[in-house]
Enzyme design. Structure first.
Site, PDB file in Angstrom:
ATOM      1  N   CYS A   4     -17.829   8.349 -10.211  1.00 42.26           N
ATOM      2  CA  CYS A   4     -18.630   9.239  -9.370  1.00 42.26           C
ATOM      3  C   CYS A   4     -19.879   8.472  -8.920  1.00 42.26           C
ATOM      4  O   CYS A   4     -19.887   7.235  -8.947  1.00 42.26           O
ATOM      5  CB  CYS A   4     -18.967  10.544 -10.089  1.00 42.26           C
ATOM      6  SG  CYS A   4     -19.988  10.371 -11.563  1.00 42.26           S
ATOM      7  N   ASN A   7     -22.546   8.642 -12.709  1.00 40.83           N
ATOM      8  CA  ASN A   7     -21.898   8.520 -14.028  1.00 40.83           C
ATOM      9  C   ASN A   7     -22.639   9.320 -15.107  1.00 40.83           C
ATOM     10  O   ASN A   7     -22.688   8.921 -16.275  1.00 40.83           O
ATOM     11  CB  ASN A   7     -21.739   7.044 -14.447  1.00 40.83           C
ATOM     12  CG  ASN A   7     -20.809   6.826 -15.646  1.00 40.83           C
ATOM     13  OD1 ASN A   7     -21.005   5.889 -16.419  1.00 40.83           O
ATOM     14  ND2 ASN A   7     -19.816   7.666 -15.830  1.00 40.83           N
ATOM     15  N   CYS A   9     -22.697  13.171 -14.523  1.00 36.43           N
ATOM     16  CA  CYS A   9     -22.196  14.558 -14.430  1.00 36.43           C
ATOM     17  C   CYS A   9     -20.671  14.632 -14.409  1.00 36.43           C
ATOM     18  O   CYS A   9     -20.050  15.103 -15.364  1.00 36.43           O
ATOM     19  CB  CYS A   9     -22.743  15.252 -13.189  1.00 36.43           C
ATOM     20  SG  CYS A   9     -24.538  15.424 -13.176  1.00 36.43           S
ATOM     21  N   ARG A  10     -20.050  14.181 -13.303  1.00 38.71           N
ATOM     22  CA  ARG A  10     -18.614  14.386 -13.117  1.00 38.71           C
ATOM     23  C   ARG A  10     -17.735  13.396 -13.857  1.00 38.71           C
ATOM     24  O   ARG A  10     -16.808  13.796 -14.584  1.00 38.71           O
ATOM     25  CB  ARG A  10     -18.274  14.343 -11.604  1.00 38.71           C
ATOM     26  CG  ARG A  10     -18.855  15.493 -10.834  1.00 38.71           C
ATOM     27  CD  ARG A  10     -18.801  15.248  -9.338  1.00 38.71           C
ATOM     28  NE  ARG A  10     -19.709  14.162  -8.944  1.00 38.71           N
ATOM     29  CZ  ARG A  10     -19.819  13.678  -7.723  1.00 38.71           C
ATOM     30  NH1 ARG A  10     -19.054  14.155  -6.765  1.00 38.71           N
ATOM     31  NH2 ARG A  10     -20.692  12.727  -7.454  1.00 38.71           N
ATOM     32  N   SER A  11     -17.953  12.087 -13.655  1.00 39.42           N
ATOM     33  CA  SER A  11     -17.013  11.129 -14.248  1.00 39.42           C
ATOM     34  C   SER A  11     -17.044  11.093 -15.778  1.00 39.42           C
ATOM     35  O   SER A  11     -15.989  10.869 -16.388  1.00 39.42           O
ATOM     36  CB  SER A  11     -17.164   9.727 -13.640  1.00 39.42           C
ATOM     37  OG  SER A  11     -18.454   9.202 -13.823  1.00 39.42           O
ATOM     38  N   ASP A 112     -20.399  17.660  -6.321  1.00 40.23           N
ATOM     39  CA  ASP A 112     -21.476  17.131  -7.154  1.00 40.23           C
ATOM     40  C   ASP A 112     -22.314  18.297  -7.689  1.00 40.23           C
ATOM     41  O   ASP A 112     -22.921  19.039  -6.917  1.00 40.23           O
ATOM     42  CB  ASP A 112     -22.333  16.208  -6.288  1.00 40.23           C
ATOM     43  CG  ASP A 112     -23.391  15.493  -7.085  1.00 40.23           C
ATOM     44  OD1 ASP A 112     -23.613  15.864  -8.254  1.00 40.23           O
ATOM     45  OD2 ASP A 112     -24.001  14.557  -6.542  1.00 40.23           O
TER      46      ASP A 112
END
Ligand code: 4NP
Length: 142
Positions: A4, A7, A9-11, A112
């Site tokens: 993302c 690195n 939040c999402r990934s 995001d």
């Protein structure tokens, strides 16, 4: 390899959720295209939503995606179109480009949640839970 922007939040969620579904023979990692959060633990809201579902991502530390990752990993999954475009720009060979895909189907992105609230993190968790289930099945990772 889950990618993302930051690195945090999402990934990290994508990494933790996929790894929790598959055997340790398969190494899952994550990175950001940006370097702002390098060395940091995941966002507290990502840690919390993962914990709610029994996944511990608190030990992860953010790092930036690096060119050697194209060689290290078999599959590089982008969370959104911007991550995808940045990865394709960095790839130097067709073989490297072919490793990059969106974690969802084209046209669908993992939004995001950084500027959002807990509901946005819950939504991201659900999207990634479903997406990683499909990845695990498609690539026979279980
Ligand atoms: P991520 O979220 O890409 O899912 O880790 C973000 C984290 C930080 C920023 C943007 C997105 N930021 O602008 O600092």
């Amino acid at each position: 390899m889950m990618v993302c922007l930051g690195n945090i939040c999402r990934s990290p969620l994508a990494e933790g959720i996929l790894q929790s579904k598959i055997s340790d023979e398969h190494f899952v990692d994550s990175a950001g295209t940006g370097d702002w959060h390098v060395g940091q633990a995941p966002d507290k809201r990502s840690i919390q939503v993962a914990r709610n579902y029994g996944v511990d991502i608190s030990g992860q530390r953010a790092r930036q995606f690096k060119p050697s990752d194209f060689k290290e990993f078999d599959l590089i999954l982008a969370m959104d179109d911007s991550n995808y475009d940045n990865l394709l720009k960095m790839a130097e060979t067709e073989e490297e480009k072919n490793k990059v895909r969106l974690i969802l189907t084209p046209g669908e992105i993992v939004p995001d949640p950084y500027w959002g609230d807990e509901r946005d993190f819950e939504n991201v968790f659900q999207i990634l839970d479903e997406a990683t289930e499909k990845i695990a099945a498609e690539y026979n990772l279980k």
